[in-house]
Design an enzyme around this catalytic site. Structure first.
Site, PDB file in Angstrom:
ATOM      1  N   LYS A 178       0.846  -1.196   0.000  1.00 42.82           N
ATOM      2  CA  LYS A 178       0.000   0.000   0.000  1.00 42.82           C
ATOM      3  C   LYS A 178       0.884   1.250   0.000  1.00 42.82           C
ATOM      4  CE  LYS A 178      -0.247  -0.447   5.001  1.00 42.82           C
ATOM      5  NZ  LYS A 178      -1.028  -0.920   6.144  1.00 42.82           N
ATOM      6  N   ARG A 276     -11.055   0.561  14.709  1.00 41.20           N
ATOM      7  CA  ARG A 276     -10.950   1.277  13.437  1.00 41.20           C
ATOM      8  C   ARG A 276     -11.996   0.681  12.495  1.00 41.20           C
ATOM      9  NH1 ARG A 276      -5.109   1.419  10.482  1.00 41.20           N
ATOM     10  NH2 ARG A 276      -5.500  -0.814  10.317  1.00 41.20           N
ATOM     11  N   TYR A 403      12.528  32.336   3.868  1.00 45.30           N
ATOM     12  CA  TYR A 403      11.253  33.064   4.031  1.00 45.30           C
ATOM     13  C   TYR A 403      11.053  33.528   5.477  1.00 45.30           C
ATOM     14  CZ  TYR A 403       9.147  31.641  -0.445  1.00 45.30           C
ATOM     15  OH  TYR A 403       8.837  31.467  -1.762  1.00 45.30           O
ATOM     16  N   MET A 452       9.101  25.234  -0.747  1.00 53.87           N
ATOM     17  CA  MET A 452       8.343  24.207  -1.460  1.00 53.87           C
ATOM     18  C   MET A 452       9.265  23.247  -2.226  1.00 53.87           C
ATOM     19  SD  MET A 452       5.346  24.721  -4.304  1.00 53.87           S
ATOM     20  CE  MET A 452       4.308  25.745  -3.280  1.00 53.87           C
TER      21      MET A 452
HETATM   22  C1  LIG Z   1      -0.261  -1.666   7.035  1.00 53.14           C
HETATM   23  C2  LIG Z   1      -0.826  -2.845   7.660  1.00 53.14           C
HETATM   24  C3  LIG Z   1       0.017  -3.898   8.101  1.00 53.14           C
HETATM   25  C4  LIG Z   1       1.512  -3.824   8.076  1.00 53.14           C
HETATM   26  O1  LIG Z   1       1.955  -3.192   9.247  1.00 53.14           O
HETATM   27  P1  LIG Z   1       3.507  -2.952   9.503  1.00 53.14           P
HETATM   28  O2  LIG Z   1       3.574  -2.348  10.845  1.00 53.14           O
HETATM   29  O3  LIG Z   1       3.946  -1.989   8.450  1.00 53.14           O
HETATM   30  O4  LIG Z   1       4.167  -4.257   9.393  1.00 53.14           O
HETATM   31  C5  LIG Z   1      -0.585  -5.047   8.584  1.00 53.14           C
HETATM   32  N1  LIG Z   1      -1.926  -5.154   8.675  1.00 53.14           N
HETATM   33  C6  LIG Z   1      -2.757  -4.158   8.294  1.00 53.14           C
HETATM   34  C7  LIG Z   1      -4.220  -4.348   8.436  1.00 53.14           C
HETATM   35  C8  LIG Z   1      -2.243  -2.972   7.785  1.00 53.14           C
HETATM   36  O5  LIG Z   1      -3.065  -1.997   7.406  1.00 53.14           O
END
Ligand SMILES: *Cc1c(COP(=O)(O)O)cnc(C)c1O
Length: 508
Positions: A178, A276, A403, A452
């Protein structure tokens, strides 16, 4: 033996693979394999630019005949052969499918119409040092923004193996790609992982999955956060959604039925404490089982949850409670089905800290990219962010830099400007002396507000000149160090590097 293969964007839609290692048949074979695995090869023809090879012992006739076979087998479509010896053995290449051109030296190739006509090719450049092939790559390389993120693909493999060492041989693995592979580039990373036969890749949204499929990734892919509007895309591209609520489940089943999809694999998320997303393992299981049983559009392939604090011993008892809750919930789901439903809970820190909780599968994220989130140490560093000094100013004591005049120099100073700013992902909080980078191995503090596209660093005590390389983070200055300075986590440092920063991949 160490070799370094670099992939760079070239002019006229070419992609260059530079192999700086001295040439021999074995390293050529590795480089050709590397070329054939490049995602960029789609739609490009494959060209090999090769010099004489200083071989040992083998008669040249035999050697070049063998070389010609290798080129044929690897599907090279054009050979540019440079050097007196290889040219003298042109007859060894006569029967090749590939178009072959011979040049006595590098200069004559650079002058030729062929050089000017290279277009839309994947070009492997491999020459003995004496042929100065860097002249070729310099002319073909596209010069853009001078800030690059170097990604070490070999380190990714090593990190994968490091985490595999905690697992039973049969335990499956999801690798998280991701957020564009935590900033490293999802496609390149996915390609490597697919070569290593990881069981699943996971991304956040459907579009990320489509990008992987379009790049030729055929591995199983989980979509962690499927939007209601993308169900059709999931079915079409074979992207397996996480399902965390009844609302999502009902909508997905409805969409699947409409398209006559059956037995589409889904991954059931339980909320064991993160609060979550996820079903409640204490309340929702009977209803969930019932809803799943009364349809055949989707089928649970796995059930999982997420530790909130596997990186920190302080949360060990909470983690234990999460695990118990998960076992309870997942057990009820499994009991309702004949096929095995894979259970998984461990992220990178969990794999290392709770290997006894690996169950049938684990999910590797940050650790793959080289950072151990339990101690913030580097495992094998993957990403190196570098830039170069554009200009150096002598700034007298009492003058301000940047700046809004936020930093006044207390002494006569040398201030270097470097082409990286907050739009590249360099956090503005690092400015005004809070953070630093490394110039020739020494700490150079950010001076004034980070702009920037550019920022300024103090190099008063550092011998350096315009054009010198600057390390923003990497082996010698871990993203974790920068994260700590601005009170965030290395994840945010890595994923914040923006798209305009060119990624350069290499293998060692
Ligand atoms: C991103 C994620 C992981 C990986 O977590 P790390 O701490 O980067 O190993 C595992 N499970 C879920 C559901 C995640 O969103």
């Amino acid at each position: 033996m160490a070799m370094r293969l670099e992939v760079k964007a070239g002019i006229r839609d070419c992609t260059l693979i530079n192999d700086s290692y001295n040439s021999d048949l074995n390293s050529l074979d590795i480089a050709l394999h590397f070329m054939n695995r490049r995602p960029e090869r789609e739609g490009k023809s494959k060209t090999l630019i090769l010099s004489d090879i200083q071989q040992t012992g083998v008669p040249p006739m035999m050697f070049y005949t063998h070389l010609a076979q290798m080129i044929e087998q690897q599907g090279v479509e054009q050979l540019v052969a440079i050097g007196p010896v290889i040219s003298a053995h042109a007859h060894c290449f006569e029967n090749l499918q590939a178009r072959c051109s011979f040049f006595p030296n590098t200069e004559s190739f650079l002058q030729s119409p062929l050089f000017g006509s290279l277009r839309n090719q994947l070009i492997l450049i491999k020459g003995a040092r004496s042929f100065c092939f860097e002249q070729i790559s310099d002319l073909l390389e596209q010069k853009v923004h001078e800030t690059i993120l170097e990604v070490n693909l070999s380190a990714i493999e090593q990190n994968l193996n490091y985490y595999r060492s905690f697992l039973k041989p049969e335990t499956k693995m999801v690798c998280m790609v991701k957020a564009d592979g935590y900033g490293a580039g999802a496609i390149e990373v996915a390609k490597i992982l697919q070569d290593h036969r990881v069981d699943y890749l996971a991304v956040a949204v459907a579009d990320e999955g489509v990008a992987l499929r379009n790049a030729g990734i055929t591995a199983n892919i989980i979509i962690m956060n499927p939007e209601m509007s993308t169900f059709h895309t999931l079915f079409e591209y074979n992207l397996e959604p996480e399902v965390y609520s009844f609302r999502l489940l009902d909508a997905l089943v409805h969409a699947a039925k409409k398209e006559c999809v059956t037995n589409f694999p889904i991954h059931i998320k339980l909320d064991t404490g993160m609060h979550r997303m996820g079903f409640d393992p204490l309340k929702d299981m009977p209803t969930l089982v019932e809803r799943l049983k009364q349809q055949n559009a989707v089928i649970p392939r796995s059930v999982f949850s997420h530790f909130v604090g596997s990186d920190n011993d302080d949360f060990d008892s909470f983690s234990a409670r999460q695990y118990e809750l998960f076992l309870k919930g997942s057990q009820q789901l499994q009991a309702a089905f004949h096929h095995q439903i894979l259970r998984h809970m461990c992220n990178s820190a969990g794999i290392e800290h709770f290997p006894e909780r690996q169950m049938e599968m684990v999910r590797l994220g940050l650790g793959l990219y080289g950072i151990n989130s339990r101690n913030n140490q580097l495992i094998n560093n993957v990403c190196t962010l570098r830039t170069t000094i554009l200009q150096i100013h002598d700034v007298p004591a009492g003058d301000s830099v940047g700046y809004s005049r936020r930093t006044f120099m207390e002494r006569d100073s040398r201030i270097a400007s470097i082409p990286i700013g907050y739009a590249d992902g360099l956090d503005r909080l690092l400015g005004r002396g809070n953070g630093y980078c490394l110039v020739n191995g020494q700490k150079a503090r950010y001076v004034g507000n980070i702009c920037m596209d550019v920022c300024m660093i103090d190099v008063t005590d550092i011998p350096c000149q315009e054009g010198d390389s600057v390390l923003i983070f990497g082996e010698e200055l871990s993203p974790s160090v920068l994260a700590e300075i601005i009170d965030t986590i290395p994840y945010e440092i890595l994923t914040g590097i923006s798209n305009r920063v060119k990624r350069v991949y290499y293998q060692e």
